[in-house]
Design a protein around this motif. Sequence first.
Motif, PDB file in Angstrom:
ATOM      1  N   ARG A   1     -26.952  85.748 -39.737  1.00  0.00           N
ATOM      2  CA  ARG A   1     -25.624  85.603 -40.341  1.00  0.00           C
ATOM      3  C   ARG A   1     -25.049  84.262 -39.893  1.00  0.00           C
ATOM      4  O   ARG A   1     -25.183  83.889 -38.724  1.00  0.00           O
ATOM      5  N   ILE A   2     -24.435  83.560 -40.821  1.00  0.00           N
ATOM      6  CA  ILE A   2     -23.769  82.289 -40.534  1.00  0.00           C
ATOM      7  C   ILE A   2     -22.359  82.406 -41.086  1.00  0.00           C
ATOM      8  O   ILE A   2     -22.167  82.626 -42.285  1.00  0.00           O
ATOM      9  N   GLU A   3     -21.366  82.256 -40.209  1.00  0.00           N
ATOM     10  CA  GLU A   3     -19.972  82.495 -40.603  1.00  0.00           C
ATOM     11  C   GLU A   3     -19.076  81.365 -40.115  1.00  0.00           C
ATOM     12  O   GLU A   3     -19.138  80.969 -38.949  1.00  0.00           O
ATOM     13  N   ASP A   4     -18.238  80.872 -41.026  1.00  0.00           N
ATOM     14  CA  ASP A   4     -17.258  79.844 -40.697  1.00  0.00           C
ATOM     15  C   ASP A   4     -15.918  80.198 -41.321  1.00  0.00           C
ATOM     16  O   ASP A   4     -15.838  80.995 -42.264  1.00  0.00           O
ATOM     17  N   VAL A   5     -14.868  79.576 -40.794  1.00  0.00           N
ATOM     18  CA  VAL A   5     -13.504  79.797 -41.282  1.00  0.00           C
ATOM     19  C   VAL A   5     -13.078  78.597 -42.110  1.00  0.00           C
ATOM     20  O   VAL A   5     -13.228  77.449 -41.679  1.00  0.00           O
ATOM     21  N   PHE A   6     -12.539  78.849 -43.300  1.00  0.00           N
ATOM     22  CA  PHE A   6     -12.172  77.793 -44.233  1.00  0.00           C
ATOM     23  C   PHE A   6     -10.705  77.914 -44.652  1.00  0.00           C
ATOM     24  O   PHE A   6     -10.134  79.009 -44.699  1.00  0.00           O
ATOM     25  N   TYR A   7     -10.154  76.778 -44.976  1.00  0.00           N
ATOM     26  CA  TYR A   7      -8.789  76.687 -45.504  1.00  0.00           C
ATOM     27  C   TYR A   7      -8.850  76.035 -46.866  1.00  0.00           C
ATOM     28  O   TYR A   7      -9.499  74.993 -47.040  1.00  0.00           O
ATOM     29  N   ALA A   8      -8.208  76.651 -47.860  1.00  0.00           N
ATOM     30  CA  ALA A   8      -8.096  76.043 -49.183  1.00  0.00           C
ATOM     31  C   ALA A   8      -6.841  75.175 -49.176  1.00  0.00           C
ATOM     32  O   ALA A   8      -5.720  75.689 -49.186  1.00  0.00           O
TER      33      ALA A   8
ATOM     34  N   GLY B   1      -6.831  72.362 -53.344  1.00  0.00           N
ATOM     35  CA  GLY B   1      -7.857  73.342 -53.676  1.00  0.00           C
ATOM     36  C   GLY B   1      -9.204  73.058 -53.038  1.00  0.00           C
ATOM     37  O   GLY B   1     -10.171  73.763 -53.304  1.00  0.00           O
ATOM     38  N   LYS B   2      -9.269  72.045 -52.180  1.00  0.00           N
ATOM     39  CA  LYS B   2     -10.540  71.714 -51.529  1.00  0.00           C
ATOM     40  C   LYS B   2     -10.710  72.553 -50.263  1.00  0.00           C
ATOM     41  O   LYS B   2      -9.743  72.891 -49.586  1.00  0.00           O
ATOM     42  N   LEU B   3     -11.971  72.848 -49.929  1.00  0.00           N
ATOM     43  CA  LEU B   3     -12.258  73.617 -48.733  1.00  0.00           C
ATOM     44  C   LEU B   3     -12.238  72.735 -47.497  1.00  0.00           C
ATOM     45  O   LEU B   3     -12.847  71.665 -47.475  1.00  0.00           O
ATOM     46  N   VAL B   4     -11.553  73.188 -46.469  1.00  0.00           N
ATOM     47  CA  VAL B   4     -11.554  72.528 -45.168  1.00  0.00           C
ATOM     48  C   VAL B   4     -12.183  73.504 -44.182  1.00  0.00           C
ATOM     49  O   VAL B   4     -11.698  74.621 -44.005  1.00  0.00           O
ATOM     50  N   ASP B   5     -13.292  73.098 -43.558  1.00  0.00           N
ATOM     51  CA  ASP B   5     -14.020  73.951 -42.624  1.00  0.00           C
ATOM     52  C   ASP B   5     -13.399  73.801 -41.231  1.00  0.00           C
ATOM     53  O   ASP B   5     -13.537  72.761 -40.589  1.00  0.00           O
ATOM     54  N   LEU B   6     -12.723  74.842 -40.752  1.00  0.00           N
ATOM     55  CA  LEU B   6     -12.056  74.781 -39.458  1.00  0.00           C
ATOM     56  C   LEU B   6     -13.036  74.883 -38.290  1.00  0.00           C
ATOM     57  O   LEU B   6     -12.680  74.579 -37.153  1.00  0.00           O
ATOM     58  N   THR B   7     -14.265  75.294 -38.570  1.00  0.00           N
ATOM     59  CA  THR B   7     -15.238  75.521 -37.499  1.00  0.00           C
ATOM     60  C   THR B   7     -16.487  74.663 -37.671  1.00  0.00           C
ATOM     61  O   THR B   7     -17.545  74.976 -37.130  1.00  0.00           O
TER      62      THR B   7
END
Length: 448
Positions: free
Chosen positions: A415-422, A426-432
């Motif tokens: 499993r690979i999991e990251d936290v994202f902010y839209a 509308g672009k994805l920002v990867d917080l991790t």
Amino acid sequence: MRSYCRALPVIALLFACASLHALDRQSTADYHARRVALANKLNGGIAILFAAPEPLLDFMPYRQDEDFYYLTGWNEPGAALLIEAPQPEQGTHPARAYREVMFLPTRNLRMELYTGVKLDAATPNAPQVAGVDEVKSMSDLATTLNQLAAGNRFIMRSIWSEPDTEQAKALMQWTATTLGIDSAPPFADVRTPVHQLRETKDTGELALLHKASDASVQAQFAMMKSVHPGQKERTVAGIILEKLMENGCERPSYAPIVGSGEKSTELHYSENSQTMQAGDVVVVDAAGEYSMYASDITRTVPVSGHFTARQREIYDIVLGAQRAAMEGFVAGKSRLNDPQHKYPDSLDTIAFNYMNAHGKDLHGEPLGKYFIHGIGHSVGINVHDPYDYTQPIRKGMVFTIEPGIYIPEEKIGVRIEDVFYADPDGKLVDLTEAIPKDADAVEKAMRK
């Protein structure tokens, strides 16, 4: 003795301030804006929320009720919040202005010898310290509600609270008794409008979510450096917890999952009781909570420091599925947490289709059937923040993307999991994103 008595209000204020700032608190204006926004959803009614009670055992840390904290930033038990929505003049009933009141419990001077001095309604500048317009004693709550009902009985049909809490039930029953009503009036669930507000995150919330993610990234780095054959899963969990606390987290966001070998295929394995064996992979789902805001990270690493060819194959497919979901994301259109694949454009369906197109199990069957959970969830004050998953993800939301493949027959779970902010565009920002997830980068991090 007189000088000691004069000093008590000052001491109380100092202790109250220290208690409030145990967590990074957003500005008073932020919490006030949320309360006003809630008032605008009450249809002219009144909302009453209660703080979480003290934990039963002294070794259990206190965690505030999430909705109460979202609206107040207050981190003490025993309080209540009343919000009156503004109301125009209606017939014989005069117009009513917006009002907010925090009710604080009576101080227990003996207990304060152990806990420190607490804020109460008599403390000078109590509203400024609490960050609300008005502060009253908790004993005034029933009287305040009774006075509102005496002025306009119709208000008793417009109460919003938490239907399953003993405090709300008791308040409504006592109010009914004082008004001579046979039974307590019904009240709407205030969590519905509050949860709607919590779905999108403001700037202050994002800052706290970044801090939670940054601390969690450091914990995951520490995990990667500690994994080796013969290491206890529980030891790895302890290393993660230590690193979270070292970086400012007050607690983990959830019980750490450290599952190696066949346990890597169990989604919520939490015993962490095995000794890791050479040749296995270990799934580590662990992150922290910073000032009530959560992160959520999963990484899968090879116990021996190098993936086998088959492990790497499965790993790369999961990573490819995550990247396909990221690339396919469209704010206002994409859905998540769709394990039944009801929506062709959901991120779950995109990942599922990628898995089916890029690998087989030992029997020649596509791998999609080994992806057995939703691809993500909303994140905020709760690691699984409330959200209606029939609705697409909107700008301003924070959520996870976490595809996984779990094959018990091969003792391979990935499993690979990251936290994202839209973001507002509308672009994805990867917080991790700081924690590596490319297979080569994971192996390199383990060697440092």
